[in-house]
Design a protein around this motif. Structure first.
Motif, PDB file in Angstrom:
ATOM      1  N   GLU A  59     -11.742   5.831  11.928  1.00  0.00           N
ATOM      2  CA  GLU A  59     -12.779   6.847  11.715  1.00  0.00           C
ATOM      3  C   GLU A  59     -14.192   6.274  11.585  1.00  0.00           C
ATOM      4  N   SER A  60     -14.355   5.216  10.764  1.00  0.00           N
ATOM      5  CA  SER A  60     -15.704   4.722  10.474  1.00  0.00           C
ATOM      6  C   SER A  60     -15.792   3.212  10.640  1.00  0.00           C
ATOM      7  N   ASP A  61     -16.994   2.741  10.979  1.00  0.00           N
ATOM      8  CA  ASP A  61     -17.263   1.302  11.000  1.00  0.00           C
ATOM      9  C   ASP A  61     -17.349   0.794   9.569  1.00  0.00           C
ATOM     10  N   GLU A  62     -16.972  -0.445   9.353  1.00  0.00           N
ATOM     11  CA  GLU A  62     -17.184  -1.131   8.087  1.00  0.00           C
ATOM     12  C   GLU A  62     -18.248  -2.198   8.325  1.00  0.00           C
ATOM     13  N   THR A  63     -19.095  -2.436   7.353  1.00  0.00           N
ATOM     14  CA  THR A  63     -20.136  -3.447   7.479  1.00  0.00           C
ATOM     15  C   THR A  63     -19.523  -4.831   7.273  1.00  0.00           C
ATOM     16  N   GLY A  64     -19.889  -5.782   8.108  1.00  0.00           N
ATOM     17  CA  GLY A  64     -19.439  -7.167   7.979  1.00  0.00           C
ATOM     18  C   GLY A  64     -18.278  -7.538   8.879  1.00  0.00           C
ATOM     19  N   ILE A  65     -17.503  -6.535   9.328  1.00  0.00           N
ATOM     20  CA  ILE A  65     -16.406  -6.823  10.257  1.00  0.00           C
ATOM     21  C   ILE A  65     -16.316  -5.721  11.305  1.00  0.00           C
ATOM     22  N   ASN A  66     -15.769  -6.076  12.452  1.00  0.00           N
ATOM     23  CA  ASN A  66     -15.421  -5.121  13.497  1.00  0.00           C
ATOM     24  C   ASN A  66     -13.987  -4.689  13.198  1.00  0.00           C
ATOM     25  N   VAL A  67     -13.798  -3.506  12.646  1.00  0.00           N
ATOM     26  CA  VAL A  67     -12.494  -3.080  12.125  1.00  0.00           C
ATOM     27  C   VAL A  67     -11.461  -2.985  13.239  1.00  0.00           C
ATOM     28  N   ALA A  68     -10.351  -3.716  13.048  1.00  0.00           N
ATOM     29  CA  ALA A  68      -9.220  -3.640  13.969  1.00  0.00           C
ATOM     30  C   ALA A  68      -8.133  -2.731  13.413  1.00  0.00           C
ATOM     31  N   SER A  69      -7.986  -2.713  12.074  1.00  0.00           N
ATOM     32  CA  SER A  69      -7.010  -1.817  11.461  1.00  0.00           C
ATOM     33  C   SER A  69      -7.439  -1.474  10.035  1.00  0.00           C
ATOM     34  N   PHE A  70      -7.006  -0.291   9.610  1.00  0.00           N
ATOM     35  CA  PHE A  70      -7.300   0.193   8.271  1.00  0.00           C
ATOM     36  C   PHE A  70      -6.103   1.000   7.804  1.00  0.00           C
ATOM     37  N   SER A  71      -5.670   0.774   6.562  1.00  0.00           N
ATOM     38  CA  SER A  71      -4.614   1.612   5.994  1.00  0.00           C
ATOM     39  C   SER A  71      -4.857   1.795   4.505  1.00  0.00           C
ATOM     40  N   CYS A  72      -4.427   2.944   4.009  1.00  0.00           N
ATOM     41  CA  CYS A  72      -4.548   3.253   2.585  1.00  0.00           C
ATOM     42  C   CYS A  72      -3.226   3.856   2.142  1.00  0.00           C
ATOM     43  N   ARG A  73      -2.529   3.145   1.259  1.00  0.00           N
ATOM     44  CA  ARG A  73      -1.251   3.614   0.717  1.00  0.00           C
ATOM     45  C   ARG A  73      -1.515   4.331  -0.604  1.00  0.00           C
ATOM     46  N   TYR A  74      -0.976   5.528  -0.750  1.00  0.00           N
ATOM     47  CA  TYR A  74      -1.116   6.325  -1.972  1.00  0.00           C
ATOM     48  C   TYR A  74       0.223   6.311  -2.696  1.00  0.00           C
ATOM     49  N   TYR A  75       0.218   6.029  -3.997  1.00  0.00           N
ATOM     50  CA  TYR A  75       1.470   5.944  -4.743  1.00  0.00           C
ATOM     51  C   TYR A  75       1.190   6.199  -6.226  1.00  0.00           C
ATOM     52  N   PRO A  76       2.198   6.641  -6.984  1.00  0.00           N
ATOM     53  CA  PRO A  76       1.996   6.820  -8.422  1.00  0.00           C
ATOM     54  C   PRO A  76       1.974   5.455  -9.120  1.00  0.00           C
ATOM     55  N   GLU A  77       1.058   5.285 -10.057  1.00  0.00           N
ATOM     56  CA  GLU A  77       0.949   4.021 -10.784  1.00  0.00           C
ATOM     57  C   GLU A  77       2.230   3.702 -11.558  1.00  0.00           C
ATOM     58  N   PHE A  78       2.873   4.740 -12.057  1.00  0.00           N
ATOM     59  CA  PHE A  78       4.143   4.559 -12.747  1.00  0.00           C
ATOM     60  C   PHE A  78       5.060   5.719 -12.402  1.00  0.00           C
ATOM     61  N   ASP A  79       6.346   5.512 -12.551  1.00  0.00           N
ATOM     62  CA  ASP A  79       7.354   6.531 -12.295  1.00  0.00           C
ATOM     63  C   ASP A  79       8.506   6.241 -13.251  1.00  0.00           C
ATOM     64  N   ASP A  80       8.377   6.738 -14.467  1.00  0.00           N
ATOM     65  CA  ASP A  80       9.360   6.451 -15.511  1.00  0.00           C
ATOM     66  C   ASP A  80      10.421   7.545 -15.535  1.00  0.00           C
ATOM     67  N   LYS A  81      11.674   7.110 -15.463  1.00  0.00           N
ATOM     68  CA  LYS A  81      12.796   8.045 -15.459  1.00  0.00           C
ATOM     69  C   LYS A  81      13.462   8.050 -16.827  1.00  0.00           C
ATOM     70  N   LEU A  82      13.740   9.243 -17.332  1.00  0.00           N
ATOM     71  CA  LEU A  82      14.454   9.400 -18.593  1.00  0.00           C
ATOM     72  C   LEU A  82      15.895   9.791 -18.260  1.00  0.00           C
ATOM     73  N   PRO A  83      16.851   8.924 -18.589  1.00  0.00           N
ATOM     74  CA  PRO A  83      18.241   9.243 -18.272  1.00  0.00           C
ATOM     75  C   PRO A  83      18.912  10.043 -19.399  1.00  0.00           C
ATOM     76  N   ASN A  84      19.934  10.791 -19.026  1.00  0.00           N
ATOM     77  CA  ASN A  84      20.757  11.454 -20.028  1.00  0.00           C
ATOM     78  C   ASN A  84      21.829  10.468 -20.509  1.00  0.00           C
ATOM     79  N   LYS A  85      22.772  10.935 -21.282  1.00  0.00           N
ATOM     80  CA  LYS A  85      23.801  10.056 -21.852  1.00  0.00           C
ATOM     81  C   LYS A  85      24.684   9.409 -20.793  1.00  0.00           C
ATOM     82  N   ASP A  86      24.730  10.005 -19.584  1.00  0.00           N
ATOM     83  CA  ASP A  86      25.540   9.459 -18.502  1.00  0.00           C
ATOM     84  C   ASP A  86      24.735   8.559 -17.569  1.00  0.00           C
ATOM     85  N   GLY A  87      23.446   8.353 -17.877  1.00  0.00           N
ATOM     86  CA  GLY A  87      22.597   7.497 -17.055  1.00  0.00           C
ATOM     87  C   GLY A  87      21.946   8.192 -15.884  1.00  0.00           C
TER      88      GLY A  87
END
Length: 128
Positions: free
Chosen positions: A18-46
């Motif tokens: 989409e856009s030029d970046e200053t300082g380099i001729n962009v060949a590839s760009f990616s942005c991964r979106y993810y939750p910082e944490f994902d804590d699971k609470l188990p029941n008595k059976d896990g």
């Protein structure tokens, strides 16, 4: 140079970076979106019965390309928040500074000098 995308409903597609970046001729760009944490609470059976997750995404950003200057991405340091020209807010993530995690410079006999950047951001973290 920009390219035209032609065909049925072609206006819904984006071709290239989409856009030029200053300082380099962009060949590839990616942005991964993810939750910082994902804590699971188990029941008595896990078996998971509840998950705790943040309401905003963290991001991992990768940019690579040929070096064409000493400013912009080529001037990033570890202690200053970065500015990226390309999309880093596609999934509603707008908070949190972007930080340089690492950079790799490459040179080869039959190619241009290039750089690869890894950056990251957590939604509540800012330098200010």
């Amino acid at each position: 140079m920009s390219a035209s995308v032609i065909g049925v409903s072609a206006s819904n597609y984006q071709y290239g970076i989409e856009s030029d970046e200053t300082g380099i001729n962009v060949a590839s760009f990616s942005c991964r979106y993810y939750p910082e944490f994902d804590d699971k609470l188990p029941n008595k059976d896990g078996q998971t019965i509840i998950r705790a997750r943040p309401d905003k995404f963290s991001r991992e950003i990768s940019v690579s390309g040929e070096i064409n200057g000493a400013t912009g991405l080529m001037a990033l340091v570890l202690t200053t928040a970065a500015t990226i020209a390309n999309d880093t807010g596609t999934f509603g993530t707008s908070g949190g500074d972007i930080w340089l995690d690492e950079a790799t410079e490459s040179q080869e006999r039959n190619g241009f000098r290039s750089a690869d950047f890894s950056l990251s951001s957590d939604p509540e973290m800012s330098h200010s």
